[in-house]
Write a protein that holds these residues in place. Structure first.
Motif, PDB file in Angstrom:
ATOM      1  N   PRO A  70       6.747 -26.495  42.646  1.00  0.00           N
ATOM      2  CA  PRO A  70       6.984 -27.711  43.445  1.00  0.00           C
ATOM      3  C   PRO A  70       5.693 -28.281  44.036  1.00  0.00           C
ATOM      4  O   PRO A  70       5.510 -29.499  44.081  1.00  0.00           O
ATOM      5  N   ARG A  71       4.792 -27.399  44.491  1.00  0.00           N
ATOM      6  CA  ARG A  71       3.527 -27.859  45.057  1.00  0.00           C
ATOM      7  C   ARG A  71       2.687 -28.570  44.001  1.00  0.00           C
ATOM      8  O   ARG A  71       2.129 -29.650  44.257  1.00  0.00           O
ATOM      9  N   CYS A  72       2.585 -27.976  42.822  1.00  0.00           N
ATOM     10  CA  CYS A  72       1.805 -28.587  41.739  1.00  0.00           C
ATOM     11  C   CYS A  72       2.408 -29.929  41.330  1.00  0.00           C
ATOM     12  O   CYS A  72       1.680 -30.888  41.048  1.00  0.00           O
ATOM     13  N   PHE A  73       3.745 -30.000  41.321  1.00  0.00           N
ATOM     14  CA  PHE A  73       4.410 -31.262  40.963  1.00  0.00           C
ATOM     15  C   PHE A  73       4.056 -32.360  41.965  1.00  0.00           C
ATOM     16  O   PHE A  73       3.745 -33.488  41.577  1.00  0.00           O
ATOM     17  N   VAL A  74       4.100 -32.030  43.260  1.00  0.00           N
ATOM     18  CA  VAL A  74       3.795 -33.026  44.292  1.00  0.00           C
ATOM     19  C   VAL A  74       2.340 -33.476  44.194  1.00  0.00           C
ATOM     20  O   VAL A  74       2.029 -34.669  44.264  1.00  0.00           O
ATOM     21  N   TYR A  75       1.416 -32.510  44.005  1.00  0.00           N
ATOM     22  CA  TYR A  75      -0.003 -32.856  43.895  1.00  0.00           C
ATOM     23  C   TYR A  75      -0.267 -33.729  42.673  1.00  0.00           C
ATOM     24  O   TYR A  75      -0.989 -34.721  42.738  1.00  0.00           O
ATOM     25  N   LEU A  76       0.332 -33.356  41.537  1.00  0.00           N
ATOM     26  CA  LEU A  76       0.134 -34.133  40.310  1.00  0.00           C
ATOM     27  C   LEU A  76       0.738 -35.526  40.445  1.00  0.00           C
ATOM     28  O   LEU A  76       0.148 -36.515  39.993  1.00  0.00           O
ATOM     29  N   ALA A  77       1.911 -35.602  41.052  1.00  0.00           N
ATOM     30  CA  ALA A  77       2.566 -36.900  41.236  1.00  0.00           C
ATOM     31  C   ALA A  77       1.698 -37.829  42.074  1.00  0.00           C
ATOM     32  O   ALA A  77       1.543 -39.020  41.765  1.00  0.00           O
ATOM     33  N   ASN A  78       1.095 -37.285  43.125  1.00  0.00           N
ATOM     34  CA  ASN A  78       0.217 -38.101  43.971  1.00  0.00           C
ATOM     35  C   ASN A  78      -1.020 -38.554  43.220  1.00  0.00           C
ATOM     36  O   ASN A  78      -1.489 -39.689  43.375  1.00  0.00           O
ATOM     37  N   ASN A  79      -1.562 -37.666  42.370  1.00  0.00           N
ATOM     38  CA  ASN A  79      -2.789 -37.991  41.642  1.00  0.00           C
ATOM     39  C   ASN A  79      -2.578 -39.028  40.546  1.00  0.00           C
ATOM     40  O   ASN A  79      -3.501 -39.788  40.225  1.00  0.00           O
ATOM     41  N   VAL A  80      -1.377 -39.081  39.968  1.00  0.00           N
ATOM     42  CA  VAL A  80      -1.119 -40.068  38.910  1.00  0.00           C
ATOM     43  C   VAL A  80      -0.570 -41.374  39.480  1.00  0.00           C
ATOM     44  O   VAL A  80      -0.211 -42.278  38.736  1.00  0.00           O
ATOM     45  N   GLY A  81      -0.499 -41.456  40.812  1.00  0.00           N
ATOM     46  CA  GLY A  81      -0.087 -42.700  41.448  1.00  0.00           C
ATOM     47  C   GLY A  81       1.376 -42.794  41.793  1.00  0.00           C
ATOM     48  O   GLY A  81       1.840 -43.825  42.273  1.00  0.00           O
ATOM     49  N   PHE A  82       2.137 -41.714  41.550  1.00  0.00           N
ATOM     50  CA  PHE A  82       3.559 -41.732  41.904  1.00  0.00           C
ATOM     51  C   PHE A  82       3.705 -41.252  43.342  1.00  0.00           C
ATOM     52  O   PHE A  82       3.463 -40.090  43.639  1.00  0.00           O
ATOM     53  N   THR A  83       4.072 -42.131  44.239  1.00  0.00           N
ATOM     54  CA  THR A  83       4.165 -41.779  45.652  1.00  0.00           C
ATOM     55  C   THR A  83       5.619 -41.728  46.106  1.00  0.00           C
ATOM     56  O   THR A  83       6.459 -42.491  45.626  1.00  0.00           O
ATOM     57  N   PHE A  84       5.882 -40.800  47.018  1.00  0.00           N
ATOM     58  CA  PHE A  84       7.210 -40.672  47.595  1.00  0.00           C
ATOM     59  C   PHE A  84       7.271 -41.472  48.895  1.00  0.00           C
ATOM     60  O   PHE A  84       6.274 -41.632  49.585  1.00  0.00           O
ATOM     61  N   SER A  85       8.450 -41.949  49.235  1.00  0.00           N
ATOM     62  CA  SER A  85       8.629 -42.538  50.554  1.00  0.00           C
ATOM     63  C   SER A  85       8.494 -41.429  51.600  1.00  0.00           C
ATOM     64  O   SER A  85       8.660 -40.239  51.284  1.00  0.00           O
ATOM     65  N   VAL A  86       8.220 -41.814  52.830  1.00  0.00           N
ATOM     66  CA  VAL A  86       7.985 -40.812  53.880  1.00  0.00           C
ATOM     67  C   VAL A  86       9.186 -39.880  54.056  1.00  0.00           C
ATOM     68  O   VAL A  86       9.016 -38.650  54.081  1.00  0.00           O
ATOM     69  N   PRO A  87      10.425 -40.386  54.165  1.00  0.00           N
ATOM     70  CA  PRO A  87      11.565 -39.471  54.324  1.00  0.00           C
ATOM     71  C   PRO A  87      11.715 -38.507  53.141  1.00  0.00           C
ATOM     72  O   PRO A  87      11.978 -37.320  53.344  1.00  0.00           O
ATOM     73  N   VAL A  88      11.542 -39.013  51.916  1.00  0.00           N
ATOM     74  CA  VAL A  88      11.674 -38.163  50.731  1.00  0.00           C
ATOM     75  C   VAL A  88      10.567 -37.110  50.716  1.00  0.00           C
ATOM     76  O   VAL A  88      10.805 -35.927  50.411  1.00  0.00           O
TER      77      VAL A  88
END
Length: 322
Positions: free
Chosen positions: A255-273
């Motif tokens: 899960p940590r790697c997924f979140v880091y990779l998502a942020n690096n490729v420009g996919f951002t989550f909303s604050v609540p999510v």
């Protein structure tokens, strides 16, 4: 008070889950309390059970105990305050209390990561050098390696906290998170924020990437060694001994790697999510890990079955005497 113009604020306000309706405060606090109880009961049970069963005084189970201790510590550090927020409407945490919580959040996370690396080393030696395993990987060796895993992050986490304490805080004092962590605190600083975050990020990558790199390498070698085995029964047996460790490692890192990779490729989550995702990958492994220890580890499962059978026989005997 949510905002202040002074440079040294006296407290922080834990936001928790933004946008959550007050009518759900009770159920959310109850759910978090149940999770906290599950973490406490499950991990204390593992610690006590391994301690009491002499047949489990082996390197693998000592590593499980260290992991259970980190899970128990993390839940104890993070959950009571957010439970208190929704149960008693207590959202305030003192200035230095927030930094203390931040220290333990990152210290425990780094220690857990290095202990996972020790666990990977355990399986690496067990599979690749089985005849020398008992000589190379003793209980004393595990105690030393796990001790180092606990001690290494202490010094640099103190440096990270002291570095963050040098920041002037002059705007919002709202922690947009369920607990105090480095990013949530430092974004509230007025200047030199980027420099402080870069230093902390570099140290975080050491505690994350070094263990991950070794774990990937060790399990790659293990898979190659298993494929080369001539016996299919031997391959299945060897893989089954690695299953608990793989599940525990994947629960922590993926899960940590997924979140880091998502942020690096420009996919951002909303604050609540983002806050919900962070809480899920922070808390759920601590809840699930004791279940994995009990039902995916042969020796613990067999010992539990024996205890259950003895308990059942004793109950039946007492009933027959009535």
């Amino acid at each position: 008070m949510l905002y202040t113009n002074i440079t040294r604020i006296k407290h922080f306000f834990i936001l928790g889950f933004p946008g959550l309706s007050p009518e759900y405060y009770g159920p959310v606090s109850a759910l978090l309390f149940v999770l906290f109880l599950a973490i406490a009961v499950g991990n204390i049970f593992i610690l006590v059970f391994v301690k009491c069963e002499r047949s489990l005084h082996k390197p693998t189970y000592l590593i499980f105990c260290h992991l259970a201790l980190t899970d128990l510590a993390f839940g104890t550090v993070t959950l009571p305050k957010i439970i208190s927020k929704y149960w008693f409407d207590d959202s305030i945490i003192s200035f230095y209390g927030c930094f203390v919580q931040m220290y333990f959040v990152h210290f425990i996370g780094a220690a857990h990561s290095f202990i996972l690396m020790v666990m990977a080393l355990d399986r690496f030696i067990a599979v690749c050098a089985p005849l020398r395993y008992t000589a190379l990987f003793t209980n004393s060796t595990v105690s030393v390696l796990c001790g180092i895993s606990w001690l290494m992050p202490i010094s640099w986490m103190v440096g990270v906290v002291l570095d963050a304490l040098t920041l002037p805080f002059c705007n919002s004092n709202v922690i947009v998170q369920c607990y105090c962590d480095h990013i949530a605190i430092t974004v509230l600083g007025c200047e030199n924020v980027r420099e402080v975050q870069i230093v902390a990020f570099g140290l975080a990558m050491i505690s994350l990437l070094v263990p991950v790199g070794f774990i990937i390498f060790s399990y790659f070698v293990i898979i190659v060694a298993v494929i080369r085995m001539s016996s299919s029964e031997g391959r299945i047996k060897t893989l089954s001994t690695c299953t608990p460790q793989l599940l525990i490692t994947c629960l922590y890192y993926m899960p940590r790697c997924f979140v880091y990779l998502a942020n690096n490729v420009g996919f951002t989550f909303s604050v609540p999510v983002r806050i919900v995702v962070v809480m899920l990958y922070s808390i759920l492994p601590a809840v699930v890990n004791p279940i994995i220890y009990c039902f995916k580890t042969k020796d613990i499962k067999e010992n539990l079955k024996k205890k259950f059978l003895i308990w059942k026989v004793n109950i039946n005997t007492k009933l027959d005497k009535i």
